[in-house]
Design a protein around this motif. Structure first.
Motif, PDB file in Angstrom:
ATOM      1  N   MET A   1       0.851  -1.196   0.000  1.00  0.00           N
ATOM      2  CA  MET A   1       0.000   0.000   0.000  1.00  0.00           C
ATOM      3  C   MET A   1       0.889   1.250   0.000  1.00  0.00           C
ATOM      4  SD  MET A   1      -2.969   1.039   2.698  1.00  0.00           S
ATOM      5  CE  MET A   1      -3.887  -0.477   2.581  1.00  0.00           C
ATOM      6  N   ASN A   2       0.696   2.049  -1.068  1.00  0.00           N
ATOM      7  CA  ASN A   2       1.551   3.236  -1.111  1.00  0.00           C
ATOM      8  C   ASN A   2       1.029   4.342  -0.206  1.00  0.00           C
ATOM      9  OD1 ASN A   2      -0.535   4.450  -2.439  1.00  0.00           O
ATOM     10  ND2 ASN A   2       0.294   4.050  -4.478  1.00  0.00           N
ATOM     11  N   LYS A   3       1.802   5.404  -0.157  1.00  0.00           N
ATOM     12  CA  LYS A   3       1.515   6.494   0.765  1.00  0.00           C
ATOM     13  C   LYS A   3       0.178   7.191   0.450  1.00  0.00           C
ATOM     14  CE  LYS A   3       4.073  10.197   2.942  1.00  0.00           C
ATOM     15  NZ  LYS A   3       5.193  11.122   2.739  1.00  0.00           N
ATOM     16  N   GLU A   4      -0.045   7.344  -0.879  1.00  0.00           N
ATOM     17  CA  GLU A   4      -1.266   8.039  -1.331  1.00  0.00           C
ATOM     18  C   GLU A   4      -2.522   7.261  -0.942  1.00  0.00           C
ATOM     19  OE1 GLU A   4      -2.038  11.022  -2.999  1.00  0.00           O
ATOM     20  OE2 GLU A   4      -0.026  11.427  -2.192  1.00  0.00           O
ATOM     21  N   THR A   5      -2.477   5.952  -1.166  1.00  0.00           N
ATOM     22  CA  THR A   5      -3.639   5.094  -0.830  1.00  0.00           C
ATOM     23  C   THR A   5      -3.906   5.128   0.670  1.00  0.00           C
ATOM     24  OG1 THR A   5      -2.756   3.640  -2.529  1.00  0.00           O
ATOM     25  CG2 THR A   5      -4.649   2.820  -1.314  1.00  0.00           C
ATOM     26  N   LYS A   6      -2.814   5.077   1.428  1.00  0.00           N
ATOM     27  CA  LYS A   6      -2.917   5.098   2.881  1.00  0.00           C
ATOM     28  C   LYS A   6      -3.601   6.395   3.340  1.00  0.00           C
ATOM     29  CE  LYS A   6       0.129   3.170   6.368  1.00  0.00           C
ATOM     30  NZ  LYS A   6       1.547   3.009   6.750  1.00  0.00           N
ATOM     31  N   LEU A   9      -7.293   6.369   2.371  1.00  0.00           N
ATOM     32  CA  LEU A   9      -8.053   5.490   3.277  1.00  0.00           C
ATOM     33  C   LEU A   9      -8.292   6.173   4.633  1.00  0.00           C
ATOM     34  CD1 LEU A   9      -9.063   2.597   2.771  1.00  0.00           C
ATOM     35  CD2 LEU A   9      -7.205   1.805   4.210  1.00  0.00           C
ATOM     36  N   THR A  10      -7.241   6.838   5.115  1.00  0.00           N
ATOM     37  CA  THR A  10      -7.364   7.556   6.399  1.00  0.00           C
ATOM     38  C   THR A  10      -8.421   8.655   6.295  1.00  0.00           C
ATOM     39  OG1 THR A  10      -4.993   7.242   6.599  1.00  0.00           O
ATOM     40  CG2 THR A  10      -6.023   8.663   8.241  1.00  0.00           C
TER      41      THR A  10
END
Lengths: 207, 198
Positions: A1-6, A9-10
């Motif tokens: 999971m890349n930073k953008e997806t994380k 999601l947050t």
């Protein structure tokens, strides 16, 4: 999971959390359903059982408003912030207003054979007692607290209800419903006594 | 200018007509009835209310919108009251065909027994105990009235279980048999109708 997806999601989770908080807060503060307090189940105590024979022929319903007000005994203090509440309340310190509905029933108490019935070859004579007030009905289901401001002692409310009951009784007496009670009793007994003979219905005199 | 004055006057007339009419202080109603009350019960009841903290175990997910209110303390109250309840039959419901006479026999079909009067004397209502803790408000008169209304409903329901309507029917039958026997009938047949409550 890349930073953008994380991060996405947050953000979504935070958004869902915020929506949930708003929905819960709405139902908590603006829910129309009041938390009505329910009484617990308790047994009734039968104190007495009586065999009666009361015929009610006229009903009179009345509604009275009982109002008790206590005013502030000081002057308006528009320039005194401590008295702004008194000014805002138009000097009313406490108020209790009840709307009480009641019913008065007129009729005849025939308990213990308090009537006489005679029959001969041509006539049937029924002698009934004088019409009287059979019931003065005031019950909680017919009472409404219209305005309640401040704390009131139970005795104040009780006195208001007692006065209302007396007022309803007085109104009924002023209407002189005895004659109507007699007429209705005649109609009722003419229906019950089906006879070819002449039916005479008489009433005892009032005291 | 004249038009403006006319408009103002029309507006004034329009609003002056909108005055709210207040009902008279006393609203009364007289009606003809024909109740034969045959049984009178005097009943006492203790009304018990416990407004304690919310019990989490009572939470139901189906009613998730009914959130428990935050309450910082408990309230309890005991109110005693006494009621006079009369039951009997409504003689005005007797139809022409409900009474038949054959020779010296009379047959009468009675309407179902019902509660004819329910009264709770204000003198008999007493708060026996009232207790509160924390930051709770005392019980208001409106709340107490609501408890008494629930109490009245409960008394009515319980009296049905105690057989008040059955008693009323029995006594009405006895009264009418005696009444018609005095009229000279040798045989009196009383037929009862059952109410939904019986």
């Amino acid at each position: 999971m890349n930073k953008e997806t994380k991060r996405l999601l947050t953000n979504v989770l935070v958004l869902i959390g915020l929506i949930l908080v708003v929905v819960l807060a709405y139902f908590y503060f603006f829910s129309e359903e009041e938390d009505k307090l329910l009484i617990e189940e308790t047994e009734i105590q039968i104190e007495s059982v009586r065999t009666i024979a009361e015929i009610s022929t006229v009903s009179f319903r009345d509604e009275v408003v009982m109002d008790t007000v206590e005013m502030y005994d000081t002057d308006h203090g528009i320039y005194d912030p401590r008295k702004w509440k008194e000014w805002y309340d138009h000097d009313v310190k406490r108020r209790l207003t009840l709307i009480i509905k009641g019913e008065v029933k007129y009729g005849f108490d025939l308990t213990d054979d308090n009537y006489s019935l005679k029959s001969d070859e041509t006539t049937v004579t029924l002698l009934l007692p004088a019409p009287t007030i059979i019931d003065i009905i005031v019950s909680p289901s017919q009472t409404e607290v219209f305005e309640e401001k401040g704390k009131w002692d139970e005795s104040v409310r009780r006195n208001m209800e007692i006065r209302a009951k007396k007022q309803i009784e007085k109104s009924a007496k002023n209407l002189r419903l005895e004659d109507k009670a007699k007429n209705n009793a005649e109609r009722l007994f003419e229906k019950l006594i089906q006879t070819d003979k002449i039916l005479i219905i008489e009433f005892e005199d009032n005291e | 200018m004249k038009k403006s004055i006319l408009y103002i006057l029309t507006l004034f007339a329009f609003f002056s007509c909108g005055e709210e009419k207040t009902p008279p202080d006393d609203v009364y109603k007289i009606r003809d009835i024909g109740h034969l009350s045959t049984t009178e019960y005097t009943v006492g009841k203790i009304i018990k209310v416990d407004d304690s903290n919310y019990d989490v175990t009572e939470f139901e997910w189906e009613d998730w919108t009914k959130l428990p209110k935050v309450q910082y303390g408990d309230r309890r109250i005991l109110i005693s009251c006494k009621s006079k309840v009369k039951a009997g039959i409504d003689l005005s419901k007797i139809q022409d065909g409900d009474i038949t006479v054959v020779g010296s026999t009379i047959e009468i079909k009675l309407p179902p027994a019902e509660i004819t009067s329910f009264s709770m004397d204000p003198r008999s209502v007493r708060t026996q105990m009232e207790d509160r803790s924390g930051y709770t408000d005392p019980f208001t008169e409106e709340e107490k009235t609501d408890f008494l209304k629930q109490g009245e409903e409960s008394i009515r329901e319980d009296l049905n279980d105690y057989g008040i309507l059955e008693d009323a029917n029995d006594n009405a039958e006895a009264f009418l048999i005696d009444f018609y026997k005095q009229l000279g009938y040798k045989k009196v047949v009383v037929k009862r109708s059952k109410s939904d409550d019986e």
